[in-house]
Scaffold this active site. Sequence first.
Site, PDB file in Angstrom:
ATOM      1  N   ARG A 178      46.945  58.165  63.987  1.00 46.22           N
ATOM      2  CA  ARG A 178      46.444  56.797  64.190  1.00 46.22           C
ATOM      3  C   ARG A 178      46.016  56.584  65.646  1.00 46.22           C
ATOM      4  NH1 ARG A 178      47.476  53.801  59.571  1.00 46.22           N
ATOM      5  NH2 ARG A 178      49.373  54.280  58.418  1.00 46.22           N
ATOM      6  N   PHE A 206      37.064  62.409  54.279  1.00 50.83           N
ATOM      7  CA  PHE A 206      38.348  61.852  54.694  1.00 50.83           C
ATOM      8  C   PHE A 206      38.458  61.897  56.211  1.00 50.83           C
ATOM      9  CE2 PHE A 206      42.812  61.305  55.366  1.00 50.83           C
ATOM     10  CZ  PHE A 206      43.123  60.350  54.425  1.00 50.83           C
ATOM     11  N   ASP A 217      37.183  51.404  50.854  1.00 53.94           N
ATOM     12  CA  ASP A 217      37.052  52.658  50.107  1.00 53.94           C
ATOM     13  C   ASP A 217      36.809  52.330  48.629  1.00 53.94           C
ATOM     14  OD1 ASP A 217      37.238  55.474  49.760  1.00 53.94           O
ATOM     15  OD2 ASP A 217      39.374  55.344  49.353  1.00 53.94           O
ATOM     16  N   ASP A 232      45.020  57.070  59.361  1.00 56.20           N
ATOM     17  CA  ASP A 232      46.036  58.133  59.329  1.00 56.20           C
ATOM     18  C   ASP A 232      45.809  59.142  58.226  1.00 56.20           C
ATOM     19  OD1 ASP A 232      46.750  56.341  57.136  1.00 56.20           O
ATOM     20  OD2 ASP A 232      48.624  57.463  57.061  1.00 56.20           O
TER      21      ASP A 232
HETATM   22  P1  IMP Z   1      40.861  50.951  49.031  1.00 53.49           P
HETATM   23  O1  IMP Z   1      39.550  50.365  49.461  1.00 53.49           O
HETATM   24  O2  IMP Z   1      41.736  50.023  48.286  1.00 53.49           O
HETATM   25  O3  IMP Z   1      40.664  52.273  48.321  1.00 53.49           O
HETATM   26  O4  IMP Z   1      41.781  51.296  50.249  1.00 53.49           O
HETATM   27  C1  IMP Z   1      41.356  51.471  51.478  1.00 53.49           C
HETATM   28  C2  IMP Z   1      42.497  52.074  52.237  1.00 53.49           C
HETATM   29  O5  IMP Z   1      42.638  53.463  51.925  1.00 53.49           O
HETATM   30  C3  IMP Z   1      42.191  52.024  53.702  1.00 53.49           C
HETATM   31  O6  IMP Z   1      42.668  50.853  54.267  1.00 53.49           O
HETATM   32  C4  IMP Z   1      42.903  53.235  54.216  1.00 53.49           C
HETATM   33  O7  IMP Z   1      44.251  52.938  54.502  1.00 53.49           O
HETATM   34  C5  IMP Z   1      42.876  54.215  53.086  1.00 53.49           C
HETATM   35  N1  IMP Z   1      41.796  55.198  53.270  1.00 53.49           N
HETATM   36  C6  IMP Z   1      40.679  55.322  52.551  1.00 53.49           C
HETATM   37  N2  IMP Z   1      39.923  56.334  53.010  1.00 53.49           N
HETATM   38  C7  IMP Z   1      40.596  56.855  54.053  1.00 53.49           C
HETATM   39  C8  IMP Z   1      40.302  57.922  54.978  1.00 53.49           C
HETATM   40  O8  IMP Z   1      39.262  58.605  54.938  1.00 53.49           O
HETATM   41  N3  IMP Z   1      41.231  58.123  55.938  1.00 53.49           N
HETATM   42  C9  IMP Z   1      42.376  57.396  56.052  1.00 53.49           C
HETATM   43  N4  IMP Z   1      42.673  56.395  55.213  1.00 53.49           N
HETATM   44  C10 IMP Z   1      41.792  56.131  54.221  1.00 53.49           C
END
Ligand code: IMP
Length: 214
Positions: free
Chosen positions: A199, A186, A137, A193
């Site tokens: 999940r 999302f 993300d 989750d």
């Molecule tokens: P980032 O890349 O550090 O922002 O974090 C990624 C984490 O954010 C993922 O491993 C998920 O746990 C959570 N995440 C990001 N987008 C979503 C979504 O659309 N649904 C559920 N969890 C998400």
Amino acid sequence: MRTQMRYDAFSSAGSAPLGVDSRYSTPMSLSVPPYVAPETMEVLFSTAQIADRVKAIGQQISEDYKGHSIVLIGVLKGAAIFLSDLARSIEVDNTFDFVAVSSYGRARVSSGAVKLIKDIDNPIEGKHVIIVEDILDTGLTLSYLRGLMLQHKPASLKIATCLDKPERRLVPIEADYVCFQIPNRFVIGYGMDYAERYRGVADIRIFPETPPGH
Ligand code: IMP
């Protein structure tokens, strides 16, 4: 966003305690949003579509690492289901391990603060390692984990993610293996989750609301 960001939407503004976000342990002190039946949510990827892509990624990894052993490192909890399917579609010798990370609520986005709360169990020095994540993300989690794992001096280090949301990136990082690129929506299911729910939903669905901060 991870759990703290999502829980924040349901707790009174600014009152969420710091340091409780975790994909590994559920914060007990925050209010839980109401349950939405997953059957009412739009399906983004069916179980058949997911299975096809996971199989293709597994085959690609098997070709890329032919003759080698690999270590898959899953990021708890979201990647557990993807890792279990991926491992079964990889034909080269593989073992797996897990890490868990935590971050500090709203501060995370500005500071990028991510903390390791469960480390790998076995040494990875000299090994071919693939970090397995549910969603790439903002990139904060994976850039932190990549830096950390590189300190262990693996022979090679790659990243596999089930979903990639390139629009949301805050730090420059790309995965080597991606099942699906998605727009900024999302999603839940297939390990992913919302407030620890959904999940176990077998397909990947769009959560009807975009959690604030996401
Ligand atoms: P980032 O890349 O550090 O922002 O974090 C990624 C984490 O954010 C993922 O491993 C998920 O746990 C959570 N995440 C990001 N987008 C979503 C979504 O659309 N649904 C559920 N969890 C998400």
